[in-house]
Scaffold this motif. Sequence first.
Motif, PDB file in Angstrom:
ATOM      1  N   LEU A 124       7.940  -4.666  -1.594  1.00 43.17           N
ATOM      2  CA  LEU A 124       7.859  -5.687   0.056  1.00 43.17           C
ATOM      3  C   LEU A 124       6.525  -5.071   0.389  1.00 43.17           C
ATOM      4  O   LEU A 124       6.153  -3.229   0.756  1.00 43.17           O
ATOM      5  N   LEU A 125       5.662  -5.258   1.167  1.00 37.55           N
ATOM      6  CA  LEU A 125       4.232  -4.627   1.343  1.00 37.55           C
ATOM      7  C   LEU A 125       4.030  -5.459   3.166  1.00 37.55           C
ATOM      8  O   LEU A 125       3.834  -6.681   3.116  1.00 37.55           O
ATOM      9  N   ILE A 126       4.040  -3.921   3.456  1.00 40.53           N
ATOM     10  CA  ILE A 126       3.699  -5.373   4.712  1.00 40.53           C
ATOM     11  C   ILE A 126       2.674  -4.561   5.778  1.00 40.53           C
ATOM     12  O   ILE A 126       1.931  -3.729   5.576  1.00 40.53           O
ATOM     13  N   ARG A 154      -2.380   0.000   9.395  1.00 34.30           N
ATOM     14  CA  ARG A 154      -2.274   0.257   8.508  1.00 34.30           C
ATOM     15  C   ARG A 154      -1.422  -0.615   7.585  1.00 34.30           C
ATOM     16  O   ARG A 154      -0.531  -0.981   8.167  1.00 34.30           O
ATOM     17  N   ASP A 155      -1.203  -0.696   6.791  1.00 36.44           N
ATOM     18  CA  ASP A 155      -0.636  -1.081   4.957  1.00 36.44           C
ATOM     19  C   ASP A 155       0.194  -0.106   5.484  1.00 36.44           C
ATOM     20  O   ASP A 155       0.461   0.588   5.598  1.00 36.44           O
ATOM     21  N   VAL A 156       1.922  -0.683   4.701  1.00 35.56           N
ATOM     22  CA  VAL A 156       2.944   0.150   4.792  1.00 35.56           C
ATOM     23  C   VAL A 156       4.085  -0.739   3.634  1.00 35.56           C
ATOM     24  O   VAL A 156       3.953  -1.595   3.532  1.00 35.56           O
ATOM     25  N   VAL A 184       1.291   4.208   2.912  1.00 34.96           N
ATOM     26  CA  VAL A 184       0.851   4.244   4.194  1.00 34.96           C
ATOM     27  C   VAL A 184      -0.229   4.170   3.908  1.00 34.96           C
ATOM     28  O   VAL A 184      -0.652   5.610   3.641  1.00 34.96           O
ATOM     29  N   ALA A 185      -1.663   3.131   3.479  1.00 33.21           N
ATOM     30  CA  ALA A 185      -2.745   3.342   3.630  1.00 33.21           C
ATOM     31  C   ALA A 185      -3.457   2.383   4.285  1.00 33.21           C
ATOM     32  O   ALA A 185      -2.842   1.363   4.800  1.00 33.21           O
ATOM     33  N   LEU A 216       7.823   7.687   8.869  1.00 36.55           N
ATOM     34  CA  LEU A 216       7.521   6.342   7.781  1.00 36.55           C
ATOM     35  C   LEU A 216       6.703   6.847   6.796  1.00 36.55           C
ATOM     36  O   LEU A 216       6.127   6.395   6.028  1.00 36.55           O
ATOM     37  N   GLY A 217       7.265   8.111   6.605  1.00 33.62           N
ATOM     38  CA  GLY A 217       6.258   9.160   5.582  1.00 33.62           C
ATOM     39  C   GLY A 217       7.386   8.819   4.445  1.00 33.62           C
ATOM     40  O   GLY A 217       8.052   8.010   4.093  1.00 33.62           O
TER      41      GLY A 217
END
Length: 423
Positions: free
Chosen positions: A33-35, A51-53, A63-64, A360-361
Motif C-alpha cells: 500500500l502506498l499513501i 510525504r508518501d508513506v 516515508v519519503a 510512522l518510523g
Amino acid sequence: MNIASLLVRVSGAALALALGSHVMVAQTPRFSLLIKGGHVIDARNGIDAVRDVAIAEGKIAAVAADIPATDAARIVEARGLYVTPGLIDLHAHLFWGTEPTQYSNGPSSVPPDSHSFRAGQTTLVDVGGAGWRNFPQFKAQVIDRSSTRVLAFINIVGHGMRGGPFEQDLGDMDAKLTAQRARQFHEQVVGVKVAHYEGPEWEPVTRAVEAGRQADVPMMIDFGGNEPPQSLDALLNKHMRPGDIFTHMYAHVRGRTPIVNAQGQVEPYVLAARKRGVIFDVGHGGGSFLFRQAVPATKQGFYPDVISTDLHIGSMNAGMKDILNVMSKFLNLGMSLQDVVKANTARAAEVIRRTELGHLGVGAEADVAVLGLRKGEFGFVDSGGGQMPGTQKLECELTVKGGQVMWDLNGRSRPLWSEETSR
Ligand SMILES: [Zn+2]
C-alpha cells in the motif's frame, strides 16, 4: 482503468511468470500500500510535511517525498489530506457484556471495533472496566475478539467497575493482587485505575499508586465524590507520582474541586502539578467536559497532554460523539493541528509507555490514519449542554491497522467498480 487496478493487474501478471520449470523472479511490487501526497504529521520523527508513506508486510516501509507508484500494489491518493499515526484513545470503556454491572461486563461499555476505525483509531485503552478478579474474562471476551488493539488500566477494585457498593468496598482494593495481574498480562495492562470512590479516605489512591509501583506502570485517577471534596492540591502534588494521569481535567462535578477557580484562574497548584510531571487527560465523557472550564483554562495556555473520549453509551451520542469531534474542539480552542495530533499519537504512546506505537518510523506497525480537515460553520456541545461554534472539523477518510485497510470512507484504496475483477 485507474492506476490502482492497473497495478493490481501488473502484479498478477508478474506472479503468472513464476510458473513453469524455470522459476523467474516475480516482479511483485515492493509495497502492499502506498499513501501518496498527504501531509504527514509524525511528531516523534519530526515530520510535518507532504510525504508518501509506503507499507509492506504490515509495517511502515518508507516515508519519503516521492515514492514511485509502480512500486506499490495499491495506491491511496491523499492530496489535501493529513496522514497521521493511528490514533490512540487513552480513556474508553470497552468491557461490554450482559451483566447488569455498568462498565464491567455490562451494558454501559461498548465494543471497540464499533467505534475505533471509523474515527482513525487503531488503539483503544479501557480504563478500569476489569479488576484482578475478572481481567482474564475481559481479555477472552473483548481484547482477543477485537481487531482494534485494546490495552487496559486494571482497576484497583478486584471486581472492576461493577458500580454501586462494589466500588466502595475498601476490602476489595488489593495492591498486591492487582500488581500480580498487571504483570501477568503485561502485554495488555498499561496502568492501574482508581475511580468512583465516595469517601474521605485516601486508601483507594495510595493502594492504586502502590499497585502501580509494584507493576511499574502509571496510575490513572477519576477523582472525587466526597462532600466536602478532598484536597485536589494534596492529590496532585502529594499522592500522584510524575507520569500518573489525572483524567476529566475540565470537569466540574459534585465532590471534586475544578481546576479553574471561581475567579476564572487555573489553580496555581494545578500548574505546579504539571511542572512536576502529572499528566492531564481530557476524558470527555457524558459529564466531564465543560466549556466553562476548558475556555478559561486554554486561554491561560492550560491545554491537555492527551485528548481522550471516555467513550461509553452515555457519551457516544451526546456532546462527545467521537475522538475526532473532541480533537476538533481543541482545534477551535486554539490548539494547533500538530499539537492535537501529537496528543493522541506520540504523547499518548509515551504516557502509556508504549513508544513503539504512535509514530510512522520505518519498521513500526503500519497503523495509519488519513484525516480530512473540513472548514465551515460547525457547532460543538459540552457535557453541560452548552454549544460552542467553530470553523474546523476533522473527519476520517481512511484507517489502516497493521497494513490492512480497516475503514475507507470514500473507497480511496479501491479500484473503480467496473474494473474490479475479483468475482
Ligand atoms: Zn471513564
